[in-house]
Design an enzyme around this catalytic site. Structure first.
Site, PDB file in Angstrom:
ATOM      1  N   LYS A  69       0.862  -1.176   0.000  1.00 18.88           N
ATOM      2  CA  LYS A  69       0.000   0.000   0.000  1.00 18.88           C
ATOM      3  C   LYS A  69       0.906   1.236   0.000  1.00 18.88           C
ATOM      4  O   LYS A  69       1.946   1.229   0.675  1.00 18.88           O
ATOM      5  CB  LYS A  69      -0.847  -0.061   1.276  1.00 18.88           C
ATOM      6  N   SER A 144      -9.508   0.755   2.568  1.00 19.08           N
ATOM      7  CA  SER A 144      -8.713   1.629   1.741  1.00 19.08           C
ATOM      8  C   SER A 144      -7.580   0.923   0.988  1.00 19.08           C
ATOM      9  O   SER A 144      -7.030   1.502   0.052  1.00 19.08           O
ATOM     10  CB  SER A 144      -8.120   2.754   2.596  1.00 19.08           C
ATOM     11  N   SER A 168      -9.536  -1.738   6.527  1.00 18.54           N
ATOM     12  CA  SER A 168      -8.924  -1.509   5.209  1.00 18.54           C
ATOM     13  C   SER A 168      -8.171  -2.676   4.605  1.00 18.54           C
ATOM     14  O   SER A 168      -7.843  -2.638   3.430  1.00 18.54           O
ATOM     15  CB  SER A 168      -8.000  -0.306   5.275  1.00 18.54           C
TER      16      SER A 168
HETATM   17  N1  GLN Z   1     -13.023   2.761   6.052  1.00 21.30           N
HETATM   18  C1  GLN Z   1     -12.375   3.063   7.288  1.00 21.30           C
HETATM   19  C2  GLN Z   1     -12.068   4.529   7.369  1.00 21.30           C
HETATM   20  O1  GLN Z   1     -12.247   5.229   6.409  1.00 21.30           O
HETATM   21  C3  GLN Z   1     -11.155   2.202   7.459  1.00 21.30           C
HETATM   22  C4  GLN Z   1      -9.903   2.760   6.917  1.00 21.30           C
HETATM   23  C5  GLN Z   1      -8.680   1.954   7.251  1.00 21.30           C
HETATM   24  O2  GLN Z   1      -8.748   0.871   7.835  1.00 21.30           O
HETATM   25  N2  GLN Z   1      -7.539   2.525   6.912  1.00 21.30           N
HETATM   26  O3  GLN Z   1     -11.677   4.992   8.394  1.00 21.30           O
END
Ligand code: GLN
Length: 467
Positions: A69, A144, A168
């Site tokens: 990532k 994400s 994510s």
């Molecule tokens: N969808 C969640 C958020 O926007 C998780 C994001 C993540 O785990 N980085 O906070």
């Protein structure tokens, strides 16, 4: 030699016995990634040649390419967190997780697209365009870490490193039909990972099998003096415990995860998967995690507070572009977090959310007195269409309803594919264990993998990316 779909062990074996060279393996994945990236937008950066000299010929990952990532510092390789704020940033140092993988012989292939700063559930918040779901390009790959899941699903890289603050890793893994692990907070060093919400961020692998997952976790887990929250728990061989039998195991299924909004197919597939565990001799019982309905509210209060503090360092003065380069979602979170941390509101919102967090911990502690593991859907629905939720932030936040309690509590959770919906989109289930019980959830995931051959789901997803 056709390398298509080879697992990590197969690739390791082929390199070790000199049937292919590490260069051939790298070139194979680099070529595929270049070919399919215009269609999927899984990577932000793709490398033409290895940036590190793989001296670790004896290392267990010698010659194995991987992508991360784009939130991890990789010395000399552009790192953007998918935000235009730092689109010209070339890190001068390495994240610990990257350093450990390179030491084991792995070779960086690229940096994967994600929601900017990790903010999102669909990768639509990337400043560099949405990642498409390889199964159906009209659908999101999840977020994400959506680029990582898409790359794995189309076999553009053999393994990935994602990041999970509120789902994510697990959500994109479920949407793209691959395996994702959210580790216990503190098991893997966060040093060099661009911070989103520091009390919840976790670093974890994404793979195409549970066996591969165990192999990568062994390498990256363990104490790091650069991360004060990293564990002193002794390193553990996760591969050695995969074969334990699951008979006699008590599995809890939280009734709150099957409430309003759950897609009937997700419910049916999860129940079928539970039936398989019963067949293997486990007992399944309904449990209650009574405060689940407060999870989204508590989580989004905490993460916006923490991210407003973490993003304050991008002031446009010391490094990076002007703050105007923050896109809508980051601005929304900065404003919310600035508000919840301000004098007068701190006690009312931030402190209260922290107290609620303790209540979640108690919910899970109580549950684990009674059961060994908890199994539930990763998401109430399979992947949604690109554009469907992007203009409705609350709707988007609700996609995380089943994943955020795990982060609030700090426990580990493994997402594995359990089948396909009628539209042919993957469905995932998560196996949650108590703190530092990665061995247990990997073991159970592996036994499930053997029994159901869910690998078939993974293979099917790759078919159209074969040539
Ligand atoms: N969808 C969640 C958020 O926007 C998780 C994001 C993540 O785990 N980085 O906070």
């Amino acid at each position: 030699m056709d390398l298509f779909g080879k697992s990590l062990i197969e690739l390791q074996e082929l390199i070790k016995t000199k049937k292919v060279s590490s260069k051939e393996v790298f070139d194979y994945f680099a070529k595929r990634s270049k070919k399919y990236n215009p269609k999927l937008n899984a990577f932000h950066t793709l490398l033409d040649k290895p940036v590190t000299e793989s001296s670790a010929t004896g290392g267990s990952l010698y010659g194995i390419p991987f992508s991360m990532k784009d939130t991890y510092n990789t010395k000399g390789v552009q790192t953007t967190a998918s935000s235009r704020v730092i689109d010209d940033y070339i890190p001068p140092y390495n994240a610990t997780v990257y350093e450990r993988l390179v030491k084991a012989g792995a070779v960086l292939l690229g940096k994967s697209n994600c929601d900017a700063w990790g903010h999102g559930s669909s990768t639509e918040n990337s400043d560099f365009g949405v990642t498409k779901n390889p199964w159906n390009n009209d659908y999101v790959a999840g977020g994400s870490s959506g680029g990582s899941a898409a790359a794995l699903s189309a076999y553009l890289s053999p393994f990935e490193i994602g990041e999970d603050t509120g789902g994510s890793i697990r959500l994109p893994a479920a949407f793209c039909g691959v395996v994702g692990l959210k580790v216990t907070y503190g098991l893997v060093s966060r040093y060099g990972c661009i911070a989103y919400a520091s009390s919840l961020d976790t670093v974890g692998p994404m793979t195409t099998s549970v066996h591969d997952m165990a192999a990568i976790l062994e390498i990256i887990a363990g104490n790091d003096p650069y991360d004060a929250t990293s564990t002193f728990t002794k390193s553990f061989s996760y591969l050695n415990t995969l074969d334990r039998k699951v008979s006699g195991l008590k599995i809890g299924v939280p009734k709150e995860y099957f409430g309003e909004g759950i897609d009937p197919e997700v419910e049916r597939k999860t129940k079928e998967a539970l039936g398989i565990f019963e067949k293997l001799g486990a007992t399944v019982k309904e449990i209650s995690l009574p405060h689940t309905k407060y999870a989204i509210a508590a989580y989004y209060l905490l993460v916006t507070s923490e991210t407003s503090s973490n993003l304050a360092r991008y002031d446009g003065i010391r490094f990076g572009n002007d703050r105007n380069f923050f896109a809508a979602e980051a601005k929304r979170r900065l404003m919310l977090g600035g508000y919840t941390l301000s004098a007068g509101y701190y006690d009312q919102y931030y402190k209260k959310a922290q107290k609620v967090r303790t209540i979640f911990r108690e919910d899970f502690d109580d549950a684990f007195k009674d059961v060994d593991l908890i199994i539930a859907p990763v998401s109430p629905t399979p992947a949604f269409k690109i554009g469907e939720k992007i203009n409705n932030p609350l709707q988007m936040y609700l996609s995380d309803i089943h994943t955020v309690p795990v982060n609030l509590t700090g426990i580990p959770s493994l997402s594995v594919p359990i089948g396909l919906s009628k539209e042919g989109l993957p469905i995932g289930m998560q196996i949650m264990g108590n703190h530092f019980q990665e061995d247990k959830i990997l073991n159970v995931g592996y036994q499930f993998e053997q029994e159901t051959n869910f690998f078939d789901v993974i293979k099917k997803g790759r078919e159209k990316y074969k040539d």
